[in-house]
Design an enzyme around this catalytic site. Structure first.
Site, PDB file in Angstrom:
ATOM      1  NE  ARG A  26      -2.138   8.215   1.288  1.00 36.72           N
ATOM      2  CZ  ARG A  26      -3.396   8.154   1.725  1.00 36.72           C
ATOM      3  NH1 ARG A  26      -4.155   9.249   1.768  1.00 36.72           N
ATOM      4  NH2 ARG A  26      -3.894   7.003   2.129  1.00 36.72           N
ATOM      5  CG  ASN A  91       3.012   6.450   0.051  1.00 39.13           C
ATOM      6  OD1 ASN A  91       3.029   5.464   0.774  1.00 39.13           O
ATOM      7  ND2 ASN A  91       1.965   7.278   0.003  1.00 39.13           N
ATOM      8  NE  ARG A 110     -16.629  21.012  -2.081  1.00 37.62           N
ATOM      9  CZ  ARG A 110     -17.389  21.958  -1.537  1.00 37.62           C
ATOM     10  NH1 ARG A 110     -16.842  23.095  -1.120  1.00 37.62           N
ATOM     11  NH2 ARG A 110     -18.684  21.792  -1.424  1.00 37.62           N
ATOM     12  CG  HIS A 114      -8.864  24.228   6.974  1.00 35.15           C
ATOM     13  ND1 HIS A 114     -10.112  24.598   6.513  1.00 35.15           N
ATOM     14  CD2 HIS A 114      -8.920  24.424   8.324  1.00 35.15           C
ATOM     15  CE1 HIS A 114     -10.854  25.007   7.522  1.00 35.15           C
ATOM     16  NE2 HIS A 114     -10.165  24.913   8.640  1.00 35.15           N
ATOM     17  CD  GLU A 160      -9.320  28.665   9.722  1.00 34.25           C
ATOM     18  OE1 GLU A 160      -9.593  27.470   9.950  1.00 34.25           O
ATOM     19  OE2 GLU A 160     -10.130  29.593   9.923  1.00 34.25           O
TER      20      GLU A 160
END
Lengths: 164, 164
Positions: A26, A91, A110, A114, A160
């Site tokens: 998102r 959105n 968490r 990535h 990354e």
């Protein structure tokens, strides 16, 4: 890769035509996210789908050499057959926030960590990102893993960078 | 795809060898996650890397026909050159939790949404998932988008299923 607990090395043949197609994130503002993914990382926008009734839009990007031809049905089929697609969900209205309302998964709680791009020359790529004022989470040479870097996308998702 | 705000349609040539390589998700227990991704979805484990000093391990999976040959350096190069790799991160010890400590991004705080597999026959694929007792977030025919489904991986990450 035998004898790894849980690993199944004799896959059901029907699964072998499955494709890991995309990852969805998102984003607060598609203008700044599209700029980042197309200008900084060179992705191409394959498809935009608006769901105005439900107040969201989807943007499908990938590293392709050529854009698909044809109508939306043909483009949809092309996109579904690829691997390595990035789906950005907007959105409607979140772009009015000054900061992203989204969580990048690297502080509590968490989960997702990535996405990663591999590049032919990581030193050159990182110098280019610096010249484009892309924010870094971790520069080359910093931290425990000196040969990788992390940049941040406009919603602070970590990207990354490794050398292929 | 012209005239989309923010979209850059003339990418820097140096970016055109960048590869969208992988997506990283943290998992509670690699035994159950490897079972899910290899047995249910047919992915192959390309590479496992242990960082015992830092108490984590990485598992790289992809939908490949053949496993790469050679030493870890060759396999690492092969893996970095692919698109559509899934990296699972196991922080040692999380498997002792009865439930996943991880957040799938679809309740607050939101962010990452899902990964997606495309399949040749979504009805057959969903029947197969049912027969394997895979939990569904959304079945075919439910909700606003009747022609897609969402299953859940062992950490409750959503896995969208679409027909290619």
């Amino acid at each position: 890769m035998e004898n790894i607990p849980g690993l199944y090395t004799n896959p059901d043949p029907v699964t072998q035509d499955y494709i890991f197609n995309h990852t969805m994130l998102r984003v607060r503002d598609p203008k700044v996210s599209l700029d980042f993914y197309s200008r900084v990382l060179g992705m191409k926008l394959l498809r935009k789908v608006d769901f105005n009734e439900w107040k969201f839009s989807l943007y499908f990007l990938a590293m392709v050499k050529e854009l698909p031809a044809g109508d939306d049905s043909a483009v949809s089929t092309f996109t579904a057959g690829l691997s390595g697609v990035l789906e950005l969900t907007h959105n409607h209205g979140t772009e009015e926030n000054a900061e992203t309302p989204y969580h990048n998964g690297n502080t509590e709680p968490r989960g997702f960590g990535h996405i990663c791009f591999s590049v032919p020359d990581i030193k050159a790529a990182c110098e280019r990102f610096e010249s484009l004022n892309v924010p870094f989470q971790k520069r080359l040479g910093e931290g425990g893993m000196k040969n990788i870097a992390f940049i941040k996308d406009p919603d602070n998702y970590w990207v990354e960078i490794i050398e292929a």
